[in-house]
Design a protein around this motif. Sequence first.
Motif, mmCIF file in Angstrom:
data_model
loop_
_atom_site.group_PDB
_atom_site.id
_atom_site.type_symbol
_atom_site.label_atom_id
_atom_site.label_comp_id
_atom_site.label_asym_id
_atom_site.label_seq_id
_atom_site.Cartn_x
_atom_site.Cartn_y
_atom_site.Cartn_z
ATOM 1 N N ARG A 198 0.851 -1.191 0.000
ATOM 2 C CA ARG A 198 0.000 0.000 0.000
ATOM 3 C C ARG A 198 0.883 1.236 0.000
ATOM 4 N NH1 ARG A 198 -2.294 3.602 3.884
ATOM 5 N NH2 ARG A 198 -1.221 2.565 5.594
ATOM 6 N N ILE A 199 0.436 2.230 -0.768
ATOM 7 C CA ILE A 199 1.083 3.544 -0.732
ATOM 8 C C ILE A 199 0.124 4.469 0.005
ATOM 9 C CG2 ILE A 199 2.058 5.456 -2.044
ATOM 10 C CD1 ILE A 199 2.428 3.478 -4.385
ATOM 11 N N ALA A 200 0.557 4.980 1.147
ATOM 12 C CA ALA A 200 -0.274 5.872 1.960
ATOM 13 C C ALA A 200 -0.363 7.246 1.306
ATOM 14 C CB ALA A 200 0.318 5.991 3.367
ATOM 15 N N ALA A 201 -1.337 8.028 1.716
ATOM 16 C CA ALA A 201 -1.537 9.370 1.165
ATOM 17 C C ALA A 201 -0.322 10.269 1.384
ATOM 18 C CB ALA A 201 -2.784 10.007 1.766
ATOM 19 N N ASP A 202 0.479 9.987 2.412
ATOM 20 C CA ASP A 202 1.668 10.799 2.684
ATOM 21 C C ASP A 202 2.907 10.301 1.938
ATOM 22 O OD1 ASP A 202 2.392 8.507 4.081
ATOM 23 O OD2 ASP A 202 2.419 9.475 6.045
ATOM 24 N N GLY A 203 2.724 9.326 1.008
ATOM 25 C CA GLY A 203 3.826 8.843 0.180
ATOM 26 C C GLY A 203 4.608 7.675 0.756
ATOM 27 N N ARG A 204 4.302 7.251 1.992
ATOM 28 C CA ARG A 204 5.024 6.115 2.569
ATOM 29 C C ARG A 204 4.498 4.809 1.991
ATOM 30 N NH1 ARG A 204 4.408 6.263 8.656
ATOM 31 N NH2 ARG A 204 2.306 6.849 8.030
ATOM 32 N N TRP A 205 5.401 3.852 1.810
ATOM 33 C CA TRP A 205 5.077 2.542 1.248
ATOM 34 C C TRP A 205 5.066 1.502 2.365
ATOM 35 C CZ3 TRP A 205 5.604 0.761 -4.193
ATOM 36 C CH2 TRP A 205 5.582 1.820 -5.098
ATOM 37 N N PHE A 206 4.092 0.593 2.304
ATOM 38 C CA PHE A 206 3.945 -0.470 3.296
ATOM 39 C C PHE A 206 3.816 -1.814 2.601
ATOM 40 C CE2 PHE A 206 2.434 3.379 5.250
ATOM 41 C CZ PHE A 206 2.891 3.296 6.559
ATOM 42 N N HIS A 207 4.334 -2.852 3.246
ATOM 43 C CA HIS A 207 4.138 -4.240 2.795
ATOM 44 C C HIS A 207 3.621 -5.045 3.977
ATOM 45 C CE1 HIS A 207 5.476 -8.434 1.858
ATOM 46 N NE2 HIS A 207 4.784 -8.119 0.773
ATOM 47 N N GLN A 208 2.476 -5.676 3.800
ATOM 48 C CA GLN A 208 1.825 -6.449 4.855
ATOM 49 C C GLN A 208 1.728 -5.650 6.161
ATOM 50 O OE1 GLN A 208 4.123 -10.115 4.942
ATOM 51 N NE2 GLN A 208 2.858 -10.987 3.298
ATOM 52 N N GLY A 209 1.456 -4.355 6.027
ATOM 53 C CA GLY A 209 1.269 -3.482 7.175
ATOM 54 C C GLY A 209 2.546 -2.871 7.728
ATOM 55 N N GLY A 210 3.699 -3.384 7.340
ATOM 56 C CA GLY A 210 4.976 -2.849 7.828
ATOM 57 C C GLY A 210 5.552 -1.816 6.872
ATOM 58 N N LEU A 211 6.113 -0.760 7.425
ATOM 59 C CA LEU A 211 6.702 0.319 6.632
ATOM 60 C C LEU A 211 7.917 -0.184 5.864
ATOM 61 C CD1 LEU A 211 6.849 3.394 5.957
ATOM 62 C CD2 LEU A 211 8.354 3.608 7.958
ATOM 63 N N ILE A 212 8.002 0.162 4.584
ATOM 64 C CA ILE A 212 9.218 -0.082 3.802
ATOM 65 C C ILE A 212 10.101 1.132 4.026
ATOM 66 C CG2 ILE A 212 10.190 -0.465 1.503
ATOM 67 C CD1 ILE A 212 7.464 -1.652 0.690
ATOM 68 N N SER A 213 11.137 0.963 4.817
ATOM 69 C CA SER A 213 11.927 2.113 5.263
ATOM 70 C C SER A 213 13.165 2.380 4.407
ATOM 71 C CB SER A 213 12.350 1.921 6.725
ATOM 72 O OG SER A 213 13.091 0.736 6.857
ATOM 73 N N ARG A 214 13.512 1.460 3.523
ATOM 74 C CA ARG A 214 14.703 1.668 2.686
ATOM 75 C C ARG A 214 14.329 2.457 1.434
ATOM 76 N NH1 ARG A 214 17.356 -3.604 1.271
ATOM 77 N NH2 ARG A 214 18.785 -2.173 0.247
ATOM 78 N N PRO A 215 14.839 3.675 1.280
ATOM 79 C CA PRO A 215 14.510 4.485 0.104
ATOM 80 C C PRO A 215 14.827 3.779 -1.217
ATOM 81 C CG PRO A 215 15.595 5.836 1.750
ATOM 82 C CD PRO A 215 15.695 4.410 2.223
ATOM 83 N N ALA A 216 15.902 2.992 -1.262
ATOM 84 C CA ALA A 216 16.249 2.284 -2.505
ATOM 85 C C ALA A 216 15.166 1.286 -2.891
ATOM 86 C CB ALA A 216 17.597 1.580 -2.348
ATOM 87 N N MET A 217 14.550 0.636 -1.909
ATOM 88 C CA MET A 217 13.461 -0.307 -2.194
ATOM 89 C C MET A 217 12.254 0.449 -2.744
ATOM 90 S SD MET A 217 14.150 -3.592 -1.145
ATOM 91 C CE MET A 217 12.558 -4.229 -0.753
ATOM 92 N N VAL A 218 11.926 1.565 -2.134
ATOM 93 C CA VAL A 218 10.793 2.362 -2.603
ATOM 94 C C VAL A 218 11.045 2.827 -4.035
ATOM 95 C CG1 VAL A 218 9.512 4.518 -2.270
ATOM 96 C CG2 VAL A 218 10.048 3.052 -0.299
ATOM 97 N N ARG A 219 12.255 3.323 -4.329
ATOM 98 C CA ARG A 219 12.579 3.765 -5.693
ATOM 99 C C ARG A 219 12.461 2.608 -6.674
ATOM 100 N NH1 ARG A 219 16.218 6.723 -2.922
ATOM 101 N NH2 ARG A 219 17.891 5.217 -3.229
ATOM 102 N N ALA A 220 12.931 1.427 -6.289
ATOM 103 C CA ALA A 220 12.846 0.261 -7.176
ATOM 104 C C ALA A 220 11.393 -0.107 -7.453
ATOM 105 C CB ALA A 220 13.595 -0.924 -6.564
ATOM 106 N N PHE A 221 10.578 -0.193 -6.422
ATOM 107 C CA PHE A 221 9.163 -0.516 -6.619
ATOM 108 C C PHE A 221 8.466 0.572 -7.423
ATOM 109 C CE2 PHE A 221 9.497 -3.231 -2.633
ATOM 110 C CZ PHE A 221 9.408 -4.433 -3.319
ATOM 111 N N ALA A 222 8.778 1.842 -7.145
ATOM 112 C CA ALA A 222 8.132 2.950 -7.846
ATOM 113 C C ALA A 222 8.422 2.907 -9.342
ATOM 114 C CB ALA A 222 8.579 4.284 -7.247
#
Length: 193
Positions: free
Chosen positions: A43-67
Motif C-alpha cells: 500500500r502507498i499511503a496518502a503521505d507517500g510512505r510505502w507499506f508491505h503487509q502493514g509494515g513500513l518499507i523504510s529503505r529508500p532504494a526499495m521504494v525507488r525500485a518498486f516505484a
Amino acid sequence: MPYEPPPELATLSLGQLAEAIAARRLPPLDQWAPAASGDSEMRIAADGRWFHQGGLISRPAMVRAFASLLIRDADGRHWLMTPTQRLAIAVDDAGFLATDMQVRHDDNGRAVLAFRLNTDDIVLADADHPLRVAGTADLPAFYLGVRHGTEARLNRSTYGQLIDHALTVSEPEALAVESAGLRFALTPPEPAA
C-alpha cells in the motif's frame, strides 16, 4: 554502490534537470504484457510512505525500485509490473508525492516547472506530465502526471510554491501557470449541478 540523491532542485539549471531525467533508466513497462496477476500486499499511503503487509518499507532504494514498476490502468487501479506478472497495489491517493518545485526558463524564455518527487524523480510539467486540480475551492488537491498513468500529489509546501508562483504570473481570480508552453488552470472544476 550506495545511492547518491541528486543535488537540490534549486541548484539545477534546465539543462541539468533534463540530464537528470534522461539518466533515470526506467523499465519498459509499456512493452510488457504479463499473463499472471496477483496481489502485492502493498500500500502507498496518502503521505507517500510505502507499506508491505502493514509494515513500513523504510529503505529508500526499495521504494525507488518498486516505484519504477508502478502503473495505473484506465480503471484507476495501480499495479506493480514485471515481464511475467502484475501485482495489485493499494494506493490511498496518488502513487507519488511532489516535494519541491522550481521554475526554470527554456531558450525561448518560456517558463518550465520542475518538480522533485518523494522518490527523487524529477518531472517537468508539460503535455505528457500535466498539472490538474481536484477537490473544491475550499480544499483543492493538486496533481502532476508522472508516467504510465500515475500521478504525484503536491504536498503542502509544494502546493504553496506553485500558488506563490501563480500569484506572480496571473490574476487571483484566474489563477493559472504556464509550463513548457502550456497553460494549467489552478482552480478546481465547478461541482456538477
